[in-house]
Structure formats: C-alpha cells, structure tokens
Design a protein around this motif. Structure first.
Motif, PDB file in Angstrom:
ATOM      1  N   VAL A  33     -35.263  66.179 -38.478  1.00 20.93           N
ATOM      2  CA  VAL A  33     -34.366  66.111 -39.382  1.00 20.93           C
ATOM      3  C   VAL A  33     -32.785  66.302 -39.175  1.00 20.93           C
ATOM      4  O   VAL A  33     -32.408  65.984 -40.599  1.00 20.93           O
ATOM      5  N   ASP A  34     -32.451  67.134 -38.544  1.00 19.49           N
ATOM      6  CA  ASP A  34     -30.927  67.607 -38.198  1.00 19.49           C
ATOM      7  C   ASP A  34     -30.347  66.314 -38.157  1.00 19.49           C
ATOM      8  O   ASP A  34     -29.832  65.621 -38.135  1.00 19.49           O
ATOM      9  N   ARG A  35     -31.349  65.707 -36.964  1.00 17.63           N
ATOM     10  CA  ARG A  35     -30.696  64.328 -36.395  1.00 17.63           C
ATOM     11  C   ARG A  35     -30.878  62.753 -37.593  1.00 17.63           C
ATOM     12  O   ARG A  35     -29.329  62.553 -37.587  1.00 17.63           O
ATOM     13  N   TYR A  55     -29.894  70.555 -53.740  1.00 18.97           N
ATOM     14  CA  TYR A  55     -28.404  69.347 -54.508  1.00 18.97           C
ATOM     15  C   TYR A  55     -26.909  70.355 -53.043  1.00 18.97           C
ATOM     16  O   TYR A  55     -26.452  69.527 -52.724  1.00 18.97           O
ATOM     17  N   TYR A  56     -26.696  71.026 -52.762  1.00 18.55           N
ATOM     18  CA  TYR A  56     -25.725  71.920 -52.293  1.00 18.55           C
ATOM     19  C   TYR A  56     -26.294  71.626 -51.028  1.00 18.55           C
ATOM     20  O   TYR A  56     -24.404  72.334 -50.053  1.00 18.55           O
ATOM     21  N   GLY A  57     -27.252  72.557 -50.506  1.00 14.53           N
ATOM     22  CA  GLY A  57     -27.745  73.068 -48.909  1.00 14.53           C
ATOM     23  C   GLY A  57     -28.169  72.106 -47.965  1.00 14.53           C
ATOM     24  O   GLY A  57     -28.376  72.725 -47.337  1.00 14.53           O
ATOM     25  N   GLY A  58     -28.468  70.955 -49.307  1.00 21.33           N
ATOM     26  CA  GLY A  58     -29.205  69.491 -48.472  1.00 21.33           C
ATOM     27  C   GLY A  58     -30.283  70.366 -48.312  1.00 21.33           C
ATOM     28  O   GLY A  58     -31.214  69.590 -47.483  1.00 21.33           O
ATOM     29  N   PHE A  59     -30.893  71.124 -48.813  1.00 16.18           N
ATOM     30  CA  PHE A  59     -32.654  71.446 -48.183  1.00 16.18           C
ATOM     31  C   PHE A  59     -33.802  70.813 -48.538  1.00 16.18           C
ATOM     32  O   PHE A  59     -33.148  70.542 -49.627  1.00 16.18           O
ATOM     33  N   THR A  60     -34.535  70.525 -48.123  1.00 19.60           N
ATOM     34  CA  THR A  60     -35.690  69.803 -48.447  1.00 19.60           C
ATOM     35  C   THR A  60     -36.759  70.694 -49.792  1.00 19.60           C
ATOM     36  O   THR A  60     -36.351  71.582 -49.797  1.00 19.60           O
ATOM     37  N   TYR A  61     -37.711  69.862 -50.124  1.00 20.91           N
ATOM     38  CA  TYR A  61     -38.140  71.426 -50.894  1.00 20.91           C
ATOM     39  C   TYR A  61     -39.321  71.867 -50.191  1.00 20.91           C
ATOM     40  O   TYR A  61     -39.276  72.982 -50.733  1.00 20.91           O
ATOM     41  N   PRO A  62     -40.077  71.211 -49.703  1.00 20.03           N
ATOM     42  CA  PRO A  62     -40.232  72.625 -48.153  1.00 20.03           C
ATOM     43  C   PRO A  62     -39.895  73.117 -47.767  1.00 20.03           C
ATOM     44  O   PRO A  62     -39.798  74.298 -47.831  1.00 20.03           O
TER      45      PRO A  62
END
Length: 199
Positions: A101-103, A161-168
C-alpha cells in the motif's frame, strides 16, 4: 547482521503449502539469527508474499521489490512476532500489505506529479492573483464547514483525507469497528457537502 540474499519469486513459481506450526517455529529461529531457518521460511512464504503484492500493485517489478523488502524486514524484525496475536503467515502478509500500500501511494503520487507537470507545460496563462484568492476562499469555506462536524466525525475525516489512512486503518487507530467508522464518515461527508453548498 545483514539479511541472507534470496532471489525474488517469479510469477510462475509454485508455493510450497506453508504449515502454521512449522512457520511459527521457523520464525522463532529466525529471530535468533538462524540463516537456515530464514532460507526455509523464505521458501514457504515468498510466493504468497509476491502474490499479495502483485494483487495490490498490479505490477510485477514493484511486487518483486515489495516482496524483497518485506522479507528483509521479516529477517530484521522477527523478534516482534507474537504467536498469540496470529499466525506467522498472517504476520508476514500484514507486513507485505502495508509495504504494498505504501508503494502504491508512492507510485500514484509520482504519477500525479508527472501529470501536473505535463499540464503546466501546456497551460494557458492565467491570473495568478485571482486564482490564489479563490483558492484561499475555498480553503476558508472547507475549514468553516469542518468546524460544523461533531468531534468524532471531524477526527475520522481528518485521518482519512488529510492523514491518508484507509477506512480500516482509521478504524484501527481509533479502536472502533470498521462499520462504525464508515457510518461516522458517511454522515460527516453528508454534513460537509450540505454546508459547502450553502457556503
């Protein structure tokens, strides 16, 4: 101690079915620096790791890089594995998914930068002052509307939306059920949309 060098698996390689107890034992030996155990572990998990990375990235070259990086991380951090939290394979695949995911984010960000650069090369001259004023007004409206959300909605949306994290990932960070986070974010987005329409 440097990680033992292993070749990245090829798309056609067939994985040897890993055994849970066997992998747990191998990983315990790897945490003690046992290179033979790492070689055996690599043979068991390299193909599943590559397969997961390939599914996330849809690119063999990037998947090979992620596979190699993940297994080096396994070598370096094997002592962090806790069998009470899950199986060795689950732990390794979790590391794989995070790296993939990071890549993926990195690749997409690079593609977006290149796209923007290409657009700028052919951009029609515009009034920079007027655009900057409009951008600041939009930012002020969004900030105002975010303040109308409940603290929990604001926290969830900010992480996503600002941290870029997915829902999980948001659910994990907040210690909440995934369904709760999705519901909270959906309600927050509806409120944000309605606010921006009237702003």
């Amino acid at each position: 101690m440097p990680a033992p060098t292993q070749a990245a698996p090829t798309p056609g390689s067939s994985p040897r079915p890993p055994l849970g107890a066997e992998l747990d034992a191998l990983l315990a030996r790897v945490s003690d620096g046992d290179r033979d155990a790492f070689t055996a572990l690599y043979g068991c998990v390299a193909a599943p790791v590559f397969g997961l990375a390939r599914r996330v990235l849809r690119d063999a070259a990037h998947a090979e890089d992620v596979c190699q990086d993940t297994l080096v991380e396994v070598w370096r951090t094997a002592a962090r594995f806790d069998a009470q939290q899950g199986s060795a394979l689950t732990w390794v695949l979790t590391l794989t998914h995070r790296r993939a995911v990071d890549r993926l984010r990195t690749v997409r960000a690079a593609a977006e930068r290149e796209h923007r650069a290409g657009l700028l090369a052919y951009a029609v001259p515009y009034d920079e002052v007027a655009e900057e004023v409009e951008r600041r007004e939009e930012h002020t409206q969004v900030r105002h509307c975010l303040e109308t959300l409940t603290p929990r909605q604001h926290e969830s949306l900010t992480l996503a939306y600002y941290g870029g994290f997915t829902y999980p990932e948001v659910a994990e960070r907040l210690g909440l059920a995934l369904g709760t986070v999705k519901s909270r974010m959906r309600d927050g987005l509806y409120r944000l949309r309605d606010c921006l329409r009237t702003a």
